[in-house]
Design a protein around this motif. Sequence first.
Motif, PDB file in Angstrom:
ATOM      1  N   ARG A  78       1.492 -10.283   0.551  1.00 45.17           N
ATOM      2  CA  ARG A  78       1.422  -9.923   1.966  1.00 45.17           C
ATOM      3  C   ARG A  78       2.817  -9.778   2.556  1.00 45.17           C
ATOM      4  NH1 ARG A  78      -3.514 -14.198   3.233  1.00 45.17           N
ATOM      5  NH2 ARG A  78      -5.241 -12.653   3.144  1.00 45.17           N
ATOM      6  N   GLU A  79       3.716 -10.648   2.124  1.00 46.61           N
ATOM      7  CA  GLU A  79       5.094 -10.593   2.620  1.00 46.61           C
ATOM      8  C   GLU A  79       5.793  -9.322   2.132  1.00 46.61           C
ATOM      9  OE1 GLU A  79       9.276 -13.062   1.960  1.00 46.61           O
ATOM     10  OE2 GLU A  79       7.358 -14.003   1.445  1.00 46.61           O
ATOM     11  N   ARG A 137     -12.301  -8.672   2.914  1.00 40.90           N
ATOM     12  CA  ARG A 137     -12.348  -7.221   3.051  1.00 40.90           C
ATOM     13  C   ARG A 137     -10.930  -6.659   2.904  1.00 40.90           C
ATOM     14  NH1 ARG A 137     -12.825  -5.666   7.660  1.00 40.90           N
ATOM     15  NH2 ARG A 137     -12.689  -7.633   8.824  1.00 40.90           N
ATOM     16  N   PRO A 138     -10.755  -5.619   2.075  1.00 43.39           N
ATOM     17  CA  PRO A 138      -9.424  -5.027   1.932  1.00 43.39           C
ATOM     18  C   PRO A 138      -9.042  -4.237   3.180  1.00 43.39           C
ATOM     19  CG  PRO A 138     -11.028  -3.778   0.670  1.00 43.39           C
ATOM     20  CD  PRO A 138     -11.742  -4.989   1.191  1.00 43.39           C
ATOM     21  N   THR A 139      -7.783  -4.294   3.535  1.00 48.40           N
ATOM     22  CA  THR A 139      -7.273  -3.480   4.631  1.00 48.40           C
ATOM     23  C   THR A 139      -7.138  -2.034   4.157  1.00 48.40           C
ATOM     24  OG1 THR A 139      -4.961  -3.818   4.006  1.00 48.40           O
ATOM     25  CG2 THR A 139      -5.956  -5.456   5.494  1.00 48.40           C
ATOM     26  N   ALA A 140      -6.830  -1.157   5.108  1.00 44.35           N
ATOM     27  CA  ALA A 140      -6.644   0.247   4.736  1.00 44.35           C
ATOM     28  C   ALA A 140      -5.490   0.397   3.743  1.00 44.35           C
ATOM     29  CB  ALA A 140      -6.372   1.074   5.993  1.00 44.35           C
ATOM     30  N   ARG A 141      -4.436  -0.408   3.933  1.00 45.46           N
ATOM     31  CA  ARG A 141      -3.301  -0.358   3.010  1.00 45.46           C
ATOM     32  C   ARG A 141      -3.734  -0.789   1.606  1.00 45.46           C
ATOM     33  NH1 ARG A 141       0.835   1.317   0.455  1.00 45.46           N
ATOM     34  NH2 ARG A 141       2.772   0.129   0.440  1.00 45.46           N
ATOM     35  N   LEU A 200      -2.864  -8.711  -7.661  1.00 45.95           N
ATOM     36  CA  LEU A 200      -3.366  -7.826  -6.610  1.00 45.95           C
ATOM     37  C   LEU A 200      -4.519  -6.977  -7.134  1.00 45.95           C
ATOM     38  CD1 LEU A 200      -3.244  -6.619  -3.802  1.00 45.95           C
ATOM     39  CD2 LEU A 200      -1.408  -5.093  -4.595  1.00 45.95           C
ATOM     40  N   ASP A 201      -4.394  -6.481  -8.352  1.00 48.52           N
ATOM     41  CA  ASP A 201      -5.471  -5.686  -8.940  1.00 48.52           C
ATOM     42  C   ASP A 201      -6.758  -6.509  -9.054  1.00 48.52           C
ATOM     43  OD1 ASP A 201      -6.466  -3.285 -10.425  1.00 48.52           O
ATOM     44  OD2 ASP A 201      -6.566  -4.716 -12.083  1.00 48.52           O
ATOM     45  N   ALA A 202      -6.645  -7.755  -9.473  1.00 45.62           N
ATOM     46  CA  ALA A 202      -7.823  -8.628  -9.582  1.00 45.62           C
ATOM     47  C   ALA A 202      -8.423  -8.922  -8.214  1.00 45.62           C
ATOM     48  CB  ALA A 202      -7.443  -9.933 -10.285  1.00 45.62           C
ATOM     49  N   LEU A 203      -7.582  -9.159  -7.208  1.00 46.11           N
ATOM     50  CA  LEU A 203      -8.072  -9.432  -5.860  1.00 46.11           C
ATOM     51  C   LEU A 203      -8.799  -8.223  -5.278  1.00 46.11           C
ATOM     52  CD1 LEU A 203      -5.011 -11.397  -4.456  1.00 46.11           C
ATOM     53  CD2 LEU A 203      -7.356 -12.299  -4.657  1.00 46.11           C
ATOM     54  N   LEU A 204      -8.269  -7.038  -5.528  1.00 47.99           N
ATOM     55  CA  LEU A 204      -8.897  -5.831  -5.009  1.00 47.99           C
ATOM     56  C   LEU A 204     -10.222  -5.551  -5.718  1.00 47.99           C
ATOM     57  CD1 LEU A 204      -5.791  -3.494  -4.578  1.00 47.99           C
ATOM     58  CD2 LEU A 204      -7.065  -4.707  -2.802  1.00 47.99           C
ATOM     59  N   ALA A 205     -10.353  -6.029  -6.945  1.00 48.62           N
ATOM     60  CA  ALA A 205     -11.602  -5.845  -7.667  1.00 48.62           C
ATOM     61  C   ALA A 205     -12.653  -6.880  -7.272  1.00 48.62           C
ATOM     62  CB  ALA A 205     -11.340  -5.920  -9.180  1.00 48.62           C
ATOM     63  N   GLU A 206     -12.223  -8.136  -7.005  1.00 48.87           N
ATOM     64  CA  GLU A 206     -13.164  -9.231  -6.765  1.00 48.87           C
ATOM     65  C   GLU A 206     -13.415  -9.516  -5.291  1.00 48.87           C
ATOM     66  OE1 GLU A 206     -14.878 -10.558  -9.031  1.00 48.87           O
ATOM     67  OE2 GLU A 206     -13.846  -9.944 -10.850  1.00 48.87           O
ATOM     68  N   HIS A 207     -12.449  -9.190  -4.419  1.00 48.32           N
ATOM     69  CA  HIS A 207     -12.545  -9.508  -2.979  1.00 48.32           C
ATOM     70  C   HIS A 207     -12.772 -11.010  -2.773  1.00 48.32           C
ATOM     71  CE1 HIS A 207     -13.878  -5.131  -1.826  1.00 48.32           C
ATOM     72  NE2 HIS A 207     -12.682  -5.196  -2.402  1.00 48.32           N
ATOM     73  N   ASP A 238       1.633  -6.462   5.008  1.00 45.02           N
ATOM     74  CA  ASP A 238       0.232  -6.151   5.356  1.00 45.02           C
ATOM     75  C   ASP A 238      -0.631  -7.314   4.870  1.00 45.02           C
ATOM     76  OD1 ASP A 238      -1.614  -3.550   6.078  1.00 45.02           O
ATOM     77  OD2 ASP A 238      -2.561  -4.797   4.511  1.00 45.02           O
ATOM     78  N   PRO A 239      -1.708  -7.658   5.616  1.00 44.73           N
ATOM     79  CA  PRO A 239      -2.587  -8.765   5.179  1.00 44.73           C
ATOM     80  C   PRO A 239      -3.290  -8.479   3.858  1.00 44.73           C
ATOM     81  CG  PRO A 239      -2.979  -8.226   7.486  1.00 44.73           C
ATOM     82  CD  PRO A 239      -2.085  -7.156   6.956  1.00 44.73           C
ATOM     83  N   LEU A 240      -3.494  -7.212   3.533  1.00 44.93           N
ATOM     84  CA  LEU A 240      -4.134  -6.771   2.294  1.00 44.93           C
ATOM     85  C   LEU A 240      -5.610  -7.155   2.200  1.00 44.93           C
ATOM     86  CD1 LEU A 240      -1.243  -7.483  -0.258  1.00 44.93           C
ATOM     87  CD2 LEU A 240      -1.892  -5.275   0.750  1.00 44.93           C
ATOM     88  N   LEU A 241      -5.943  -8.420   2.373  1.00 49.85           N
ATOM     89  CA  LEU A 241      -7.334  -8.879   2.333  1.00 49.85           C
ATOM     90  C   LEU A 241      -7.580  -9.781   3.538  1.00 49.85           C
ATOM     91  CD1 LEU A 241      -7.367  -9.654  -1.475  1.00 49.85           C
ATOM     92  CD2 LEU A 241      -8.885  -7.996  -0.386  1.00 49.85           C
TER      93      LEU A 241
END
Length: 297
Positions: free
Chosen positions: A46-47, A62-66, A15-22, A51-54
């Motif tokens: 996501r489960e 695009r990251p969601t607000a969550r 998750l940390d890598a996904l939030l950094a790379e999108h 939340d969809p997260l991305l």
Amino acid sequence: MGNLRKLDLNLLVTLDALLAEHNVTRAAERLHFSQPTVSVQLARLREIFGDPLLLPGPRGMRPTARAESLREPLRQALEALAGAVAPENPFDPASARHTWTLAATDYAESTLVQPMLPTLRASAPHTRLAVVELVPPRIEKQAEHGQIDLAFHTTEGSPPNLRRRALFTERYVLAGRAGHPRLKRRPTAAQFCALEHVIVSPDGGGFHGVTDTALAAVGLARRVVLSVPHFLFVLSVVANTDLVAMVPERLARQHAALRVVEAPVEVPGYEMSMLWHERSHRDPAHRWLRELIVASL
């Protein structure tokens, strides 16, 4: 805690890598995973978070607000965890700012603490050392609660649940003032018993010790006229009066004002040990201090 049980560390790292790379592909490359593996882990995240997260966007995901709210706390948590499990840094005495606490009698202060002080001050100038009174019944609890780092005690009678290192074996000698008229040579047993003796009684007020037990075994008794709680006061008394005392040899040899001779009776000595708790056994700073004390003997 319920959500934490559903997670494993790999999912949080992903998750940390996904939030950094999108981007799933770039996140996979960063983690050295395959793209399908990261996609499966994203589905699991996501489960868990509900939340969809991305979400797909014109320039990647695009990251969601969550997801945005998770970014900084997650990064800080992973950095803290990485620091916690990182290999321990070696102890650097020159820059250390430790405060150590040692439990010792006046005897141990003179024979163990004092000899290592010059090296301690030269090697670790920013550290501090507190020496507190040794109270044998409290050693184990004090060490367990971190109130003391080390204790110096005779091996016999040491708490069995503490780590222990034997330091040296001590023996008793007869000491009196330099020029004492009755200590020009080793006294006979009768002469020894006729002398006026000082005794150390840690419990206070006792007039019987290991020397008296040894004398009684051969049908003799000495004249004990003074009982005190500390060895250092004994040394002062015998250096300035005609009283004599059976004292540990390491202590007596430090004082030029004393005449030291062998006693005419064999008195059992003792072994001195250094004690510490398992909680600090592998600590680099603690290990350094123990090795310094041993090297200073």
